[in-house]
Design a protein around this motif. Sequence first.
Motif, mmCIF file in Angstrom:
data_model
loop_
_atom_site.group_PDB
_atom_site.id
_atom_site.type_symbol
_atom_site.label_atom_id
_atom_site.label_comp_id
_atom_site.label_asym_id
_atom_site.label_seq_id
_atom_site.Cartn_x
_atom_site.Cartn_y
_atom_site.Cartn_z
ATOM 1 N N MET A 134 0.834 -1.202 0.000
ATOM 2 C CA MET A 134 0.000 0.000 0.000
ATOM 3 C C MET A 134 0.875 1.260 0.000
ATOM 4 N N GLU A 135 1.972 1.135 -0.682
ATOM 5 C CA GLU A 135 2.905 2.258 -0.771
ATOM 6 C C GLU A 135 2.222 3.475 -1.381
ATOM 7 N N LYS A 136 2.412 4.606 -0.741
ATOM 8 C CA LYS A 136 1.797 5.852 -1.214
ATOM 9 C C LYS A 136 2.533 6.388 -2.430
ATOM 10 N N LEU A 137 1.776 6.932 -3.355
ATOM 11 C CA LEU A 137 2.415 7.598 -4.489
ATOM 12 C C LEU A 137 2.968 8.931 -4.000
ATOM 13 N N PRO A 138 4.141 9.293 -4.462
ATOM 14 C CA PRO A 138 4.692 10.578 -4.039
ATOM 15 C C PRO A 138 3.819 11.735 -4.525
ATOM 16 N N VAL A 139 3.877 12.820 -3.821
ATOM 17 C CA VAL A 139 3.116 14.009 -4.201
ATOM 18 C C VAL A 139 3.861 14.726 -5.333
ATOM 19 N N PRO A 140 3.177 15.055 -6.417
ATOM 20 C CA PRO A 140 3.888 15.716 -7.514
ATOM 21 C C PRO A 140 4.297 17.142 -7.159
ATOM 22 N N THR A 141 5.403 17.544 -7.711
ATOM 23 C CA THR A 141 5.802 18.935 -7.556
ATOM 24 C C THR A 141 5.170 19.719 -8.695
ATOM 25 N N GLU A 142 4.992 20.994 -8.483
ATOM 26 C CA GLU A 142 4.370 21.831 -9.510
ATOM 27 C C GLU A 142 5.259 21.983 -10.728
ATOM 28 N N LYS A 143 6.543 21.945 -10.464
ATOM 29 C CA LYS A 143 7.480 22.268 -11.529
ATOM 30 C C LYS A 143 7.719 21.100 -12.466
ATOM 31 N N ILE A 144 7.722 21.400 -13.739
ATOM 32 C CA ILE A 144 8.051 20.371 -14.719
ATOM 33 C C ILE A 144 9.572 20.252 -14.776
ATOM 34 N N ARG A 145 10.043 19.023 -14.626
ATOM 35 C CA ARG A 145 11.485 18.791 -14.634
ATOM 36 C C ARG A 145 12.028 19.003 -16.050
ATOM 37 N N VAL A 146 13.178 19.638 -16.114
ATOM 38 C CA VAL A 146 13.755 19.909 -17.426
ATOM 39 C C VAL A 146 15.061 19.142 -17.631
ATOM 40 N N PHE A 147 15.473 19.104 -18.881
ATOM 41 C CA PHE A 147 16.688 18.401 -19.301
ATOM 42 C C PHE A 147 17.833 18.681 -18.331
ATOM 43 N N GLY A 148 18.513 17.617 -17.932
ATOM 44 C CA GLY A 148 19.588 17.744 -16.958
ATOM 45 C C GLY A 148 19.175 17.146 -15.619
ATOM 46 N N ASP A 149 17.860 17.074 -15.391
ATOM 47 C CA ASP A 149 17.355 16.454 -14.161
ATOM 48 C C ASP A 149 17.458 14.927 -14.328
ATOM 49 N N PRO A 150 18.153 14.261 -13.401
ATOM 50 C CA PRO A 150 18.381 12.815 -13.587
ATOM 51 C C PRO A 150 17.099 11.981 -13.677
ATOM 52 N N VAL A 151 16.004 12.462 -13.103
ATOM 53 C CA VAL A 151 14.774 11.663 -13.116
ATOM 54 C C VAL A 151 14.297 11.401 -14.557
ATOM 55 N N LEU A 152 14.650 12.297 -15.459
ATOM 56 C CA LEU A 152 14.210 12.145 -16.853
ATOM 57 C C LEU A 152 14.939 11.019 -17.573
ATOM 58 N N LYS A 153 16.020 10.550 -16.971
ATOM 59 C CA LYS A 153 16.828 9.496 -17.594
ATOM 60 C C LYS A 153 16.502 8.121 -17.019
ATOM 61 N N GLN A 154 15.629 8.107 -16.019
ATOM 62 C CA GLN A 154 15.402 6.862 -15.313
ATOM 63 C C GLN A 154 14.196 6.088 -15.828
ATOM 64 N N GLN A 155 14.253 4.799 -15.581
ATOM 65 C CA GLN A 155 13.175 3.902 -15.966
ATOM 66 C C GLN A 155 12.053 4.017 -14.929
ATOM 67 N N SER A 156 10.817 4.129 -15.390
ATOM 68 C CA SER A 156 9.692 4.212 -14.460
ATOM 69 C C SER A 156 9.201 2.818 -14.078
ATOM 70 N N ARG A 157 8.532 2.766 -12.944
ATOM 71 C CA ARG A 157 8.014 1.484 -12.453
ATOM 72 C C ARG A 157 6.528 1.345 -12.753
ATOM 73 N N GLU A 158 6.110 0.087 -12.836
ATOM 74 C CA GLU A 158 4.695 -0.223 -13.076
ATOM 75 C C GLU A 158 3.852 0.279 -11.900
ATOM 76 N N VAL A 159 2.651 0.718 -12.198
ATOM 77 C CA VAL A 159 1.683 1.067 -11.161
ATOM 78 C C VAL A 159 0.963 -0.224 -10.763
ATOM 79 N N GLU A 160 0.867 -0.463 -9.465
ATOM 80 C CA GLU A 160 0.186 -1.680 -8.999
ATOM 81 C C GLU A 160 -1.133 -1.392 -8.304
#
Length: 171
Positions: A2-28
């Motif tokens: 029952m892991e909580k989804l993180p709260v989104p930040t308002e800001k759209i991440r831009v190029f250079g942010d490492p999160v944009l390079k990462q593999q996303s996980r399946e939603v369960e």
Amino acid sequence: MMEKLPVPTEKIRVFGDPVLKQQSREVENFDHDLENLTARMLQIMDRAEGIGLAAPQIGIQRKIIVWRNPETEEEYALVNPRVVERSEETVTASEGCLSLPGHSMEVERAERVVVEAADLRGRPLTIEASGLLARILQHEIDHLEGRLILDRTSAEERKRVLKEMREQLES
Ligand code: ZN
């Protein structure tokens, strides 16, 4: 579980942010948190005047995308989407990205794709798309695999855009 989804930040991440390079996980968990998150994603997309947004662009490594049909203006959310078929026929067209603001580049995409996904309640669905919609879906699903249009464009285009970015930083 029952892991909580993180709260989104308002800001759209831009190029250079490492999160944009990462593999996303399946939603369960197809729960209220998921509904809230996609509603927020749609708001953020609308505010940025985008036609598509993927969860990693707001810092959440989950397989969720939203988009707006450019013709009907209707908005959709897809969970755990994947391209299961793509046409051999491709189209090259100019593409932009909210994570690369101010830059567009030529990207070659399959003209038609078949995408399998789930809706917000976890019910499976299949989408056959062509043209602009096929392009939007391929673009957003790429985000879930840590891939940006810079990784899809030609070496020349990539060089041009990176140079533009450097110049922006310097000015
Ligand atoms: Zn994008």
